[in-house]
Scaffold this motif. Structure first.
Motif, PDB file in Angstrom:
ATOM      1  N   LYS A  30       0.858  -1.180   0.000  1.00 40.15           N
ATOM      2  CA  LYS A  30       0.000   0.000   0.000  1.00 40.15           C
ATOM      3  C   LYS A  30       0.894   1.229   0.000  1.00 40.15           C
ATOM      4  O   LYS A  30       1.525   1.558   1.007  1.00 40.15           O
ATOM      5  CB  LYS A  30      -0.910   0.011   1.236  1.00 40.15           C
ATOM      6  N   LYS A  31       0.958   1.879  -1.130  1.00 40.05           N
ATOM      7  CA  LYS A  31       1.881   2.993  -1.317  1.00 40.05           C
ATOM      8  C   LYS A  31       1.701   4.070  -0.253  1.00 40.05           C
ATOM      9  O   LYS A  31       0.606   4.527   0.019  1.00 40.05           O
ATOM     10  CB  LYS A  31       1.672   3.615  -2.701  1.00 40.05           C
ATOM     11  N   VAL A  34       2.855   3.050   6.320  1.00 40.90           N
ATOM     12  CA  VAL A  34       3.871   2.438   7.167  1.00 40.90           C
ATOM     13  C   VAL A  34       3.637   0.947   7.292  1.00 40.90           C
ATOM     14  O   VAL A  34       4.554   0.182   7.611  1.00 40.90           O
ATOM     15  CB  VAL A  34       3.872   3.114   8.564  1.00 40.90           C
ATOM     16  N   TYR A  35       2.414   0.505   7.000  1.00 45.60           N
ATOM     17  CA  TYR A  35       2.073  -0.914   7.103  1.00 45.60           C
ATOM     18  C   TYR A  35       2.199  -1.657   5.772  1.00 45.60           C
ATOM     19  O   TYR A  35       1.803  -2.818   5.671  1.00 45.60           O
ATOM     20  CB  TYR A  35       0.643  -1.064   7.626  1.00 45.60           C
ATOM     21  N   SER A  36       2.730  -1.009   4.760  1.00 49.18           N
ATOM     22  CA  SER A  36       2.869  -1.650   3.455  1.00 49.18           C
ATOM     23  C   SER A  36       3.882  -2.794   3.521  1.00 49.18           C
ATOM     24  O   SER A  36       4.861  -2.746   4.275  1.00 49.18           O
ATOM     25  CB  SER A  36       3.315  -0.632   2.402  1.00 49.18           C
ATOM     26  N   ALA A  37       3.647  -3.815   2.709  1.00 52.62           N
ATOM     27  CA  ALA A  37       4.531  -4.980   2.705  1.00 52.62           C
ATOM     28  C   ALA A  37       5.916  -4.673   2.165  1.00 52.62           C
ATOM     29  O   ALA A  37       6.862  -5.442   2.391  1.00 52.62           O
ATOM     30  CB  ALA A  37       3.901  -6.103   1.881  1.00 52.62           C
ATOM     31  N   ASP A  38       6.063  -3.548   1.461  1.00 55.06           N
ATOM     32  CA  ASP A  38       7.353  -3.232   0.844  1.00 55.06           C
ATOM     33  C   ASP A  38       8.109  -2.102   1.556  1.00 55.06           C
ATOM     34  O   ASP A  38       8.980  -1.463   0.963  1.00 55.06           O
ATOM     35  CB  ASP A  38       7.156  -2.863  -0.623  1.00 55.06           C
ATOM     36  N   VAL A  39       7.805  -1.865   2.832  1.00 54.73           N
ATOM     37  CA  VAL A  39       8.538  -0.819   3.566  1.00 54.73           C
ATOM     38  C   VAL A  39       9.979  -1.256   3.779  1.00 54.73           C
ATOM     39  O   VAL A  39      10.304  -2.447   3.705  1.00 54.73           O
ATOM     40  CB  VAL A  39       7.871  -0.512   4.929  1.00 54.73           C
ATOM     41  N   ASP A  40      10.853  -0.289   4.062  1.00 54.37           N
ATOM     42  CA  ASP A  40      12.251  -0.643   4.234  1.00 54.37           C
ATOM     43  C   ASP A  40      12.472  -1.393   5.553  1.00 54.37           C
ATOM     44  O   ASP A  40      11.582  -1.481   6.405  1.00 54.37           O
ATOM     45  CB  ASP A  40      13.156   0.597   4.158  1.00 54.37           C
ATOM     46  N   HIS A  92      -7.159   5.423  10.964  1.00 55.29           N
ATOM     47  CA  HIS A  92      -7.889   4.260  10.477  1.00 55.29           C
ATOM     48  C   HIS A  92      -6.938   3.152  10.008  1.00 55.29           C
ATOM     49  O   HIS A  92      -7.276   1.973  10.076  1.00 55.29           O
ATOM     50  CB  HIS A  92      -8.849   4.654   9.346  1.00 55.29           C
ATOM     51  N   GLU A  93      -5.727   3.524   9.562  1.00 52.66           N
ATOM     52  CA  GLU A  93      -4.754   2.513   9.163  1.00 52.66           C
ATOM     53  C   GLU A  93      -4.245   1.747  10.384  1.00 52.66           C
ATOM     54  O   GLU A  93      -4.013   0.540  10.323  1.00 52.66           O
ATOM     55  CB  GLU A  93      -3.587   3.151   8.410  1.00 52.66           C
TER      56      GLU A  93
END
Length: 284
Positions: A30-31, A34-40, A92-93
């Motif tokens: 999810k661009k 902070v909860y996106s699967a591709d965060v650093d 909400h995230e």
């Protein structure tokens, strides 16, 4: 704490890392989140640390000493809220992530039940459902409270900065200063200027203030009175005021309102006013 509760507590604590791994694996890309699967890696490590704290905090509600849960809940809410405010994460995230964490957590509770189905009773399952889900609800409420408090503190600081920048007194010499007003001045802003400017002038030891209105497009009745009051207050403090950049429509408004600026020096531009006073020593 009953024996079976103690065993569930130990099981959840022992499998805390596994719970976190499964929670992280459930993320989607999810661009910008902070909860996106591709965060650093640094962000993922932070999420891992915080989710472990989530797991241990919820498990602590199974303990007889309820104060432990309260303390860990407060710590969890403070750490998570501060980091989410810093990362500008919408509330909400966070709530969606906590819901996902609850789902994964309950999955491990069910695994424990399956492993101990001959010992776990229906009453145990109902009790755990009540206690553990209530713990997640408490975390959500405490987080929302802390998040709101931190956001209000940030907004208050930003508003103070905006007000400060909106009415800056710029010293141009030891005893002279310029107040450049820009943009629309509504009643709230005018009131703020009235409250701040005299104090700023006294602090900066200003004895002559040039109030530049060249950047102001509209002044209503209340604002015109506020500006007149500012000049009166400054006069009582022994501070001379000079108005510059008065647009024709602003002058007409003042005349129509019967506001008497005749006792105040006024110039069409700041440059003209400063030129007029150039013969004076700026340091005096």
């Amino acid at each position: 704490m009953s024996k079976i509760d103690s065993r569930l507590y130990d099981y959840l604590v022992d499998h805390s890392n596994d719970i976190t791994d499964k929670w992280l694996a459930a993320r989607e890309e999810k661009k910008g989140s902070v909860y996106s699967a591709d965060v650093d890696e640094s962000i993922e490590e932070l999420l891992r640390k915080q989710n472990r704290l989530t797991n241990l905090t919820v498990a602590s509600t199974l303990l007889e000493e309820k104060e432990t849960f309260k303390k860990q809940k407060d710590q969890w809410a403070r750490e998570v809220a501060e980091s989410r405010v810093d990362s500008n994460t919408p509330i909400h995230e966070v709530q969606a992530a906590l819901r996902s964490a609850r789902t994964v957590y309950w999955h491990f509770v069910k695994k424990f039940v399956e492993l101990n189905k001959n010992e776990v009773t229906h009453e145990d399952i109902v009790r755990w459902g009540t206690v553990l889900h209530a713990a997640f609800d408490d975390l959500n409420i405490k987080f929302s409270e802390m998040y709101f408090r931190l956001m209000m503190r940030r907004l208050s600081a930003q508003q103070s900065l905006i007000e400060e920048l909106g009415s800056p007194v710029i010293p141009i010499a030891a005893s002279k200063g310029i107040l450049p007003l820009v943009g629309d001045i509504d009643t709230v802003r005018a009131k703020s200027i009235l409250e701040q400017i005299p104090e700023k002038c006294v602090e900066a030891k200003i004895s002559h203030l040039f109030i530049d209105l060249s950047g102001v497009s509209i002044i209503d009745t209340m604002v015109a009175h506020q500006i007149f009051q500012i000049i009166q207050v400054l006069s009582l403090l022994g501070i001379k005021s000079t108005m510059t950049g008065i647009r024709p429509e602003i002058a007409q408004t003042a005349v129509q309102l019967g506001i008497d600026f005749s006792g105040v020096d006024s110039f069409s531009s700041l440059q003209q006013a400063l030129g007029k006073h150039s013969s004076e020593k700026l340091g005096e």
